[in-house]
Design an enzyme around this catalytic site. Structure first.
Site, mmCIF file in Angstrom:
data_model
loop_
_atom_site.group_PDB
_atom_site.id
_atom_site.type_symbol
_atom_site.label_atom_id
_atom_site.label_comp_id
_atom_site.label_asym_id
_atom_site.label_seq_id
_atom_site.Cartn_x
_atom_site.Cartn_y
_atom_site.Cartn_z
ATOM 1 N N CYS A 245 15.527 -6.533 -3.352
ATOM 2 C CA CYS A 245 14.526 -7.613 -3.215
ATOM 3 C C CYS A 245 13.213 -7.383 -3.958
ATOM 4 C CB CYS A 245 14.209 -7.844 -1.750
ATOM 5 S SG CYS A 245 15.667 -8.128 -0.778
ATOM 6 N N ARG B 64 8.887 6.116 -8.631
ATOM 7 C CA ARG B 64 10.302 6.138 -8.995
ATOM 8 C C ARG B 64 11.160 6.373 -7.751
ATOM 9 N NH1 ARG B 64 10.124 9.213 -13.409
ATOM 10 N NH2 ARG B 64 10.732 11.113 -12.318
ATOM 11 N N SER B 65 10.829 5.668 -6.649
ATOM 12 C CA SER B 65 11.624 5.812 -5.426
ATOM 13 C C SER B 65 12.979 5.146 -5.642
ATOM 14 C CB SER B 65 10.901 5.166 -4.237
ATOM 15 O OG SER B 65 10.881 3.755 -4.363
ATOM 16 N N ASP C 163 6.546 9.419 -11.943
ATOM 17 C CA ASP C 163 6.446 9.908 -10.554
ATOM 18 C C ASP C 163 5.822 11.295 -10.578
ATOM 19 O OD1 ASP C 163 6.991 10.499 -7.695
ATOM 20 O OD2 ASP C 163 8.239 8.729 -7.823
HETATM 21 N N1 NAI Z 1 5.539 -5.521 -1.226
HETATM 22 C C1 NAI Z 1 6.802 -5.213 -1.183
HETATM 23 O O1 NAI Z 1 7.659 -6.038 -1.382
HETATM 24 C C2 NAI Z 1 7.180 -3.826 -0.900
HETATM 25 C C3 NAI Z 1 6.204 -2.893 -0.768
HETATM 26 N N2 NAI Z 1 6.529 -1.602 -0.535
HETATM 27 C C4 NAI Z 1 5.412 -0.679 -0.454
HETATM 28 O O2 NAI Z 1 5.378 0.046 -1.687
HETATM 29 C C5 NAI Z 1 4.998 1.385 -1.482
HETATM 30 C C6 NAI Z 1 6.076 2.327 -1.984
HETATM 31 O O3 NAI Z 1 7.278 2.099 -1.288
HETATM 32 P P1 NAI Z 1 8.553 3.053 -1.496
HETATM 33 O O4 NAI Z 1 8.854 3.154 -2.934
HETATM 34 O O5 NAI Z 1 9.577 2.561 -0.568
HETATM 35 O O6 NAI Z 1 7.926 4.422 -0.968
HETATM 36 P P2 NAI Z 1 8.399 5.925 -1.138
HETATM 37 O O7 NAI Z 1 7.478 6.725 -0.306
HETATM 38 O O8 NAI Z 1 9.859 6.038 -0.981
HETATM 39 O O9 NAI Z 1 8.102 6.231 -2.675
HETATM 40 C C7 NAI Z 1 6.840 6.379 -3.215
HETATM 41 C C8 NAI Z 1 6.998 7.096 -4.541
HETATM 42 O O10 NAI Z 1 5.728 7.207 -5.163
HETATM 43 C C9 NAI Z 1 5.621 8.504 -5.675
HETATM 44 N N3 NAI Z 1 4.240 8.917 -5.866
HETATM 45 C C10 NAI Z 1 3.356 9.340 -4.946
HETATM 46 N N4 NAI Z 1 2.190 9.668 -5.543
HETATM 47 C C11 NAI Z 1 2.343 9.449 -6.859
HETATM 48 C C12 NAI Z 1 1.503 9.606 -7.981
HETATM 49 N N5 NAI Z 1 0.270 10.059 -7.863
HETATM 50 N N6 NAI Z 1 1.984 9.281 -9.205
HETATM 51 C C13 NAI Z 1 3.235 8.832 -9.337
HETATM 52 N N7 NAI Z 1 4.073 8.661 -8.313
HETATM 53 C C14 NAI Z 1 3.649 8.971 -7.081
HETATM 54 C C15 NAI Z 1 6.352 9.353 -4.666
HETATM 55 O O11 NAI Z 1 6.675 10.619 -5.187
HETATM 56 C C16 NAI Z 1 7.559 8.490 -4.363
HETATM 57 O O12 NAI Z 1 8.616 8.684 -5.258
HETATM 58 C C17 NAI Z 1 4.700 1.469 -0.005
HETATM 59 O O13 NAI Z 1 3.343 1.200 0.207
HETATM 60 C C18 NAI Z 1 5.553 0.368 0.598
HETATM 61 O O14 NAI Z 1 5.065 -0.064 1.835
HETATM 62 C C19 NAI Z 1 7.816 -1.199 -0.489
HETATM 63 C C20 NAI Z 1 8.840 -2.084 -0.595
HETATM 64 C C21 NAI Z 1 8.593 -3.477 -0.766
#
Ligand code: NAI
Ligand code: GUE
Length: 307
Positions: free
Chosen positions: A142, A177-178, A200
């Site tokens: 999504c 890169r999650s 990442d």
């Molecule tokens: N608006 C939307 O539709 C959605 C929003 N989100 C939000 O997006 C954010 C990320 O979600 P996910 O990917 O599921 O989280 P996650 O925690 O699985 O992944 C975050 C990634 O960012 C990386 N990261 C952290 N610090 C970094 C840096 N300084 N430089 C580069 N990479 C870095 C981490 O190593 C990790 O791979 C969260 O805030 C989540 O709530 C997630 C899914 C949908």
């Protein structure tokens, strides 16, 4: 300052209108079941938003909260229940490879987030249909799909080019890169023709289809390009770092950049408006619209199967 700040409600609106129209024609409204097995406040908030949007568009939504130790059995139960049309799980639950196992426990017939192996494999390999007759499209995750719709809306996709190649010539940096968002997003945009820098904490990868888009699907390359170098040449910068302390330095960006943030935290400072031509501060509303669209697709395939 001539920065256009995009309201994603406007991007979601035509999809919502179409969804409402389709749903109004259905006697039994499709049911989405969502499993909450963690205590992540972002997941809870997302669940509340999904519940509200489903109610608005006329879909049924049921949040099932459970202990993570019960989750697998609960998913199997929902897989086997004909009354359930779509299933989603809020991640992370266990984290790591165990979450990958949970993603694959959801039946592909009900996987509204497109996170089971069949769909993820198809996406990475640029396979767009489930069947040779091309009657059933693969379900796409999504948030990556929402990002495509937003980039189409703001004109990053070039309509003069053939479908499937519309990002040719664009350079895009994605910071995250999650497995659920950043990596699939990088692949999707590279498959559409972009040159992508996927950033990442453990380094940067480059994804593209080669000069002149000679490859049918993207390939991944190791790169020595630094984040600063990537930002300097990027037409689009997409951020998803889940930390309120992380900010992209606007002075490092190309003048006229398209800046998109999908993290719940704000990854751009206010001065982004002095650098960007287009700024999208959040994407959530489009994500939910894509979730509902995926649910309707699955409902349609299930109905066809029963005939
Ligand atoms: N608006 C939307 O539709 C959605 C929003 N989100 C939000 O997006 C954010 C990320 O979600 P996910 O990917 O599921 O989280 P996650 O925690 O699985 O992944 C975050 C990634 O960012 C990386 N990261 C952290 N610090 C970094 C840096 N300084 N430089 C580069 N990479 C870095 C981490 O190593 C990790 O791979 C969260 O805030 C989540 O709530 C997630 C899914 C949908
Ligand atoms: N399997 C799975 N898929 C997800 O997509 C997923 C997840 N797990 N775990 C948690 C995160 C978080 N997340 C959000 C999505 C939208 C809004 C959202 O609707 N935000 C509104 C803002 C709401 C407001 O105005 O307060 C917006 O961006 O417009 C928030 C958070 C999805 N996640």
């Amino acid at each position: 300052m001539s920065c256009e700040v995009v309201k994603v409600v406007d991007v979601a609106a035509p999809f919502i209108t179409e969804l409402k129209d389709q749903i109004s024609k259905l006697e039994v409204k499709p049911l989405l079941v969502a499993f909450l097995a963690n205590d992540d406040p972002a997941a809870k908030k997302y669940a509340e938003w999904t519940a509200k949007t489903c109610a608005d568009t006329g879909l049924r939504f049921e949040l099932r909260e459970c202990a993570r130790t019960e989750l697998e059995d609960k998913i199997v139960e929902a897989n086997e229940d004909d009354k359930v049309n779509g299933i989603m799980v809020y991640y992370p639950v266990f984290g790591g490879t165990q979450d990958g196992y949970i993603q694959n426990t959801v039946s592909y017939r009900k996987d509204v987030e497109g996170l089971c192996h069949k769909y993820i494999y198809s996406m990475y390999h640029n396979i767009r249909y489930l069947d040779d007759a091309q009657t059933e499209k693969c379900i796409l995750p999504c948030t990556p799909l929402a990002m495509v719709k937003i980039l189409e809306h703001v004109g990053v996709y070039n309509k003069v080019l053939a479908y499937g190649n519309r990002l040719h010539g664009r350079t895009i940096t994605i910071i995250n890169r999650s497995e659920v968002v950043g990596r699939p997003l990088a692949a999707l945009l590279a498959n559409d023709g972009a040159k992508v820098y996927s950033v990442d904490v453990d380094g940067i990868m480059e994804l593209h289809r080669g000069q002149g888009l000679k490859l049918k699907k993207h390939e991944v390359f190791e790169t020595k390009v630094t984040l600063d170098e990537a930002l300097k040449v990027s037409d689009v910068v997409i951020t998803g770092v889940p930390s309120p302390n992380y900010k992209v330095d606007s002075s490092k960006l190309k003048d006229g950049v398209v800046a998109v943030n999908f993290s719940t935290a704000k990854n751009f400072n206010d001065d982004i408006k002095e650098k960007a031509s287009i700024y999208v501060p959040s994407v959530g509303k489009v994500t939910v619209a894509m979730l509902e669209r995926n649910l309707l697709r699955l409902h349609e395939y299930q109905t066809k199967e029963k005939l």
